[in-house]
Write a protein that holds these residues in place. Structure first.
Motif, short mmCIF file in Angstrom:
data_model
loop_
_atom_site.label_atom_id
_atom_site.label_comp_id
_atom_site.label_asym_id
_atom_site.label_seq_id
_atom_site.Cartn_x
_atom_site.Cartn_y
_atom_site.Cartn_z
N GLN A 1 24.47 86.81 130.14
CA GLN A 1 23.97 86.37 128.84
C GLN A 1 24.63 85.06 128.39
O GLN A 1 23.96 84.14 127.93
N ARG A 2 25.94 84.99 128.56
CA ARG A 2 26.62 83.74 128.16
C ARG A 2 26.22 82.58 129.08
O ARG A 2 26.11 81.45 128.65
N HIS A 3 26.04 82.91 130.35
CA HIS A 3 25.59 81.88 131.30
C HIS A 3 24.26 81.31 130.82
O HIS A 3 24.08 80.09 130.74
N ASN A 4 23.33 82.20 130.48
CA ASN A 4 22.00 81.74 130.07
C ASN A 4 22.01 81.04 128.71
O ASN A 4 21.49 79.94 128.56
N ASP A 5 22.65 81.70 127.71
CA ASP A 5 22.55 81.19 126.33
C ASP A 5 23.39 79.94 126.11
O ASP A 5 22.98 79.04 125.38
N GLU A 6 24.58 79.94 126.70
CA GLU A 6 25.50 78.86 126.35
C GLU A 6 25.54 77.77 127.42
O GLU A 6 25.41 76.58 127.10
N LEU A 7 25.71 78.18 128.68
CA LEU A 7 25.82 77.14 129.71
C LEU A 7 24.44 76.57 130.08
O LEU A 7 24.28 75.35 130.16
N GLY B 1 39.84 92.91 126.90
CA GLY B 1 38.42 92.56 126.89
C GLY B 1 37.66 93.46 127.82
O GLY B 1 38.24 94.06 128.72
N ASP B 2 36.36 93.55 127.58
CA ASP B 2 35.55 94.36 128.49
C ASP B 2 34.63 93.45 129.29
O ASP B 2 33.96 92.58 128.74
N PHE B 3 34.61 93.68 130.58
CA PHE B 3 33.78 92.87 131.45
C PHE B 3 32.51 93.62 131.80
O PHE B 3 32.55 94.80 132.15
N SER B 4 31.38 92.93 131.68
CA SER B 4 30.16 93.51 132.24
C SER B 4 29.33 92.35 132.77
O SER B 4 29.39 91.24 132.26
N GLN C 1 19.19 65.04 137.52
CA GLN C 1 19.59 65.68 138.78
C GLN C 1 19.17 67.15 138.76
O GLN C 1 18.65 67.63 137.76
N GLU C 2 19.52 67.81 139.83
CA GLU C 2 19.17 69.24 139.88
C GLU C 2 19.82 69.99 138.69
O GLU C 2 20.87 69.57 138.19
N ILE C 3 19.20 71.07 138.29
CA ILE C 3 19.68 71.84 137.13
C ILE C 3 21.08 72.40 137.42
O ILE C 3 21.31 72.97 138.49
N LEU C 4 21.99 72.22 136.48
CA LEU C 4 23.38 72.67 136.69
C LEU C 4 23.53 74.18 136.58
O LEU C 4 24.23 74.81 137.34
N PHE C 5 22.93 74.73 135.55
CA PHE C 5 23.05 76.18 135.34
C PHE C 5 21.64 76.77 135.30
O PHE C 5 20.95 76.65 134.28
N LYS C 6 21.23 77.35 136.41
CA LYS C 6 19.87 77.94 136.44
C LYS C 6 19.89 79.25 135.68
O LYS C 6 20.82 80.04 135.85
N ARG C 7 18.87 79.47 134.89
CA ARG C 7 18.81 80.74 134.15
C ARG C 7 18.73 81.91 135.14
O ARG C 7 18.11 81.80 136.18
N ILE C 8 19.38 83.00 134.75
CA ILE C 8 19.38 84.17 135.63
C ILE C 8 18.68 85.31 134.92
O ILE C 8 18.95 85.57 133.74
N GLU C 9 17.78 85.91 135.63
CA GLU C 9 17.08 87.08 135.09
C GLU C 9 18.10 88.20 134.89
O GLU C 9 18.86 88.50 135.81
N CYS C 10 18.14 88.78 133.70
CA CYS C 10 19.10 89.87 133.50
C CYS C 10 18.33 91.15 133.23
O CYS C 10 17.63 91.26 132.22
N ALA D 1 27.04 84.66 138.73
CA ALA D 1 26.37 83.48 138.16
C ALA D 1 27.08 82.19 138.57
O ALA D 1 26.94 81.17 137.91
N GLY D 2 27.87 82.27 139.63
CA GLY D 2 28.57 81.06 140.09
C GLY D 2 29.99 81.00 139.54
O GLY D 2 30.32 81.70 138.58
N VAL D 3 30.78 80.15 140.18
CA VAL D 3 32.20 80.12 139.84
C VAL D 3 32.45 79.62 138.42
O VAL D 3 33.26 80.19 137.67
N ASP D 4 31.74 78.58 137.99
CA ASP D 4 32.03 78.04 136.66
C ASP D 4 31.66 79.03 135.55
O ASP D 4 32.37 79.14 134.55
N SER D 5 30.56 79.74 135.74
CA SER D 5 30.16 80.69 134.69
C SER D 5 31.17 81.83 134.60
O SER D 5 31.46 82.32 133.51
N ALA D 6 31.71 82.24 135.75
CA ALA D 6 32.73 83.30 135.73
C ALA D 6 33.97 82.79 134.99
O ALA D 6 34.52 83.48 134.12
N ARG D 7 34.40 81.60 135.31
CA ARG D 7 35.58 81.02 134.67
C ARG D 7 35.35 80.91 133.16
O ARG D 7 36.22 81.27 132.36
#
Ligand code: MSP
Length: 489
Positions: free
Chosen positions: A338-344, A329-332, A474-483, A310-316
């Motif tokens: 989900q956090r990229h879509n809901d929060e960012l 923590g558990d990574f998936s 400007q262009e959308i910063l965090f585009k929603r990602i289909e999960c 989901a891009g570098v910022d969402s990973a960070r």
């Protein structure tokens, strides 16, 4: 020593393979802390690097038909690329094969030896090359290393010992007098108990291989890789202009190497009569879909894959929002998306695009930003200082929620109220300054769009009202990602 300086380190990673999410995690945490201290106006030194000596590296080089030096020289650019891809801004990348480091390690070994803290003896016991660590019979699990679960070597060789036992009392005094030295608190007692129980002298040289730093007074002995590696933190500060940074303010490590850092490291420093770091912070481990990250089982996420989700910022953002720093923590991928879509995307991204869109149509007008009263800067700063990144992010996101509710309630698209739009834009400035350590690329884009500055010394600018400028959507910063429901790996 200036109060305005901040020195943060990561472990230096074994250069036997490219870095994965676990290595990225510590290095990102150091980057977040480094950036946070920069916004607070401190002069920062952020050190990372690679641990290149020892049998482990020699073995992997041989397997690849290369000399150890050829092998590590080919690997290091890949490490640096990974850190660049993650937008990690270190000040020095130290390699234990750097000449300045090798020279300092030899000087220190000589100093400790002259003092009488190193003596010749015979080692007989177990050694795990993957840990580069010693074990006693009772540590083993069915004859295997308790961490790597691999068969363990029995060593029997002449070697130099470091008088670790001599420092038992001083170490215990150190832990008692400086309760923060081993952090988080819940990891402290285990170390204290182990030190109290038994602290044997430590074998610090090897003669059965040659890839390492030679003992200056007995060239057939090679320094134990941890004696060499730990001093990287100090040798990096011997560079001209960097001397003031020693001792380190925070040394970040993973929990599995706490013993080396909380016991061997301060004992070596005490013996060398050097100042001790202020804090050793051991974070937890990531699993991947609830399984141990392990190369042999193919459950590894490398940096390019992490960034591609989901891009570098969402990973960070995910790594520090999802799990308290310190705990496992558990990574998936699905949790990250989900956090990229809901929060960012939904919360933060929408606030930006909505505000910018309305200002573009209506423009805005300077006024007192009453919304800012809801932003608890002191508390956020405290959480950052305590390395409670998830809690700091929670507080920042509560404020984002406040801003979104404010737009919703005040309906500036109907009222055309230019003051409300100013309050929102000024709040976006505050949020971007605070989020810059976590998601720098996005915050830099927003700062250009809204006409303010993020980065160095910007914390104190939160209270300085935003200047009026031309703002455009400007262009959308965090585009929603289909999960996909079953997106697992
Ligand atoms: N070379 C030593 C450190 C010497 S420091 C003087 C070493 N290197 S390592 O390559 O094994 O890296 C260990 C570090 O990687 C851990 O301390 C931790 O920071 C990180 N991680 C490796 N796997 C990890 C996870 N699965 N989860 C989180 N971090 C982990 O030990």
């Amino acid at each position: 020593m200036s109060e305005k300086k901040f020195y943060v380190t990561t472990p230096i990673y074994y250069s036997n393979d490219i870095p994965h999410i676990g290595h990225a995690y510590t290095t990102l945490a150091a980057d977040v802390l480094s950036r946070w201290n920069k916004i607070k106006g401190k002069e920062v030194f952020f050190l990372t690097g690679t641990d290149e000596h020892g049998k482990k590296i020699q073995k992997v080089a041989e397997k690849n038909n290369k000399t150890p030096k050829e092998f590590v020289d080919e690997l290091i650019p890949k490490f640096k690329k990974s850190w660049k891809d993650l937008n990690i801004n270190f000040d020095r990348f130290i390699r234990t094969t750097d000449k300045d480091h090798e020279k300092i390690v030899q000087e220190i070994i000589k100093k400790i030896y002259d003092k009488g803290d190193i003596y010749l003896g015979k080692y007989s016991g177990y050694y795990c090359t993957d840990c580069e660590g010693y074990y006693t019979e009772k540590d083993l699990e069915n004859g295997c290393c308790p961490i790597h679960k691999l068969k363990i070597e029995k060593l029997q060789e002449e070697c130099y010992f470091f008088k670790l036992s001599k420092y038992k009392k001083e170490l215990l005094k150190l832990y008692e007098k400086n309760p923060e030295f081993i952090s988080p608190k819940y990891r402290r007692q285990e170390i204290i108990n182990r030190v109290k129980e038994e602290l044997n002298d430590l074998s610090v040289s090897r003669t059965t291989f040659d890839w390492g730093i030679k003992f200056p007074f007995d060239k057939k002995h090679i320094s134990y890789v941890w004696l060499d590696a730990l001093f990287n933190y100090y040798s990096a500060t011997r560079e001209k202009g960097k001397e003031k940074f020693w001792p380190a303010d925070i040394q970040l490590i993973g929990k599995e190497i706490l013993w080396f850092h909380a016991v061997y490291w301060p004992a070596f420093l005490l013996s060398a009569e050097l100042e001790l770091p202020k804090k050793i912070f051991a974070h937890g481990w990531w699993t991947f879909n609830n399984e141990k990250i392990s190369k042999s089982h193919g459950k590894v996420i490398h940096v390019d894959e992490l960034v591609s989700i989901a891009g570098v910022d969402s990973a960070r953002y995910f790594l520090f929002r999802a799990t308290p720093f310190g705990q496992d923590g558990d990574f998936s991928k699905s949790a990250l998306i989900q956090r990229h879509n809901d929060e960012l995307a939904n919360k933060f991204g929408n606030l930006i695009s909505r505000t910018a869109g309305l200002i573009e149509k209506t423009s805005f007008e300077k006024c007192e930003n009453k919304l800012l009263k809801k932003l608890n800067l002191k508390e956020i700063d405290k959480k950052m200082q305590d390395l409670e990144f998830d809690k700091a992010l929670n507080l920042i996101f509560e404020f984002i929620d406040n801003c979104n509710e404010y737009v919703q309630n005040k309906k500036p698209w109907e009222t055309k109220d230019k003051s409300i739009l100013y309050e929102l834009a000024d709040s976006i400035k505050a949020i971007s300054i605070l989020l810059w350590p976590f998601i720098p690329e996005s915050c830099e884009k927003i700062s250009k769009q809204f006409g303010f500055v993020v980065g160095k010394n910007s914390f104190e600018k939160i209270k300085i009202p935003l200047k009026i400028s031309k703002i455009k959507k400007q262009e959308i910063l965090f585009k929603r990602i289909e999960c996909r429901e079953n997106e697992q790996n």
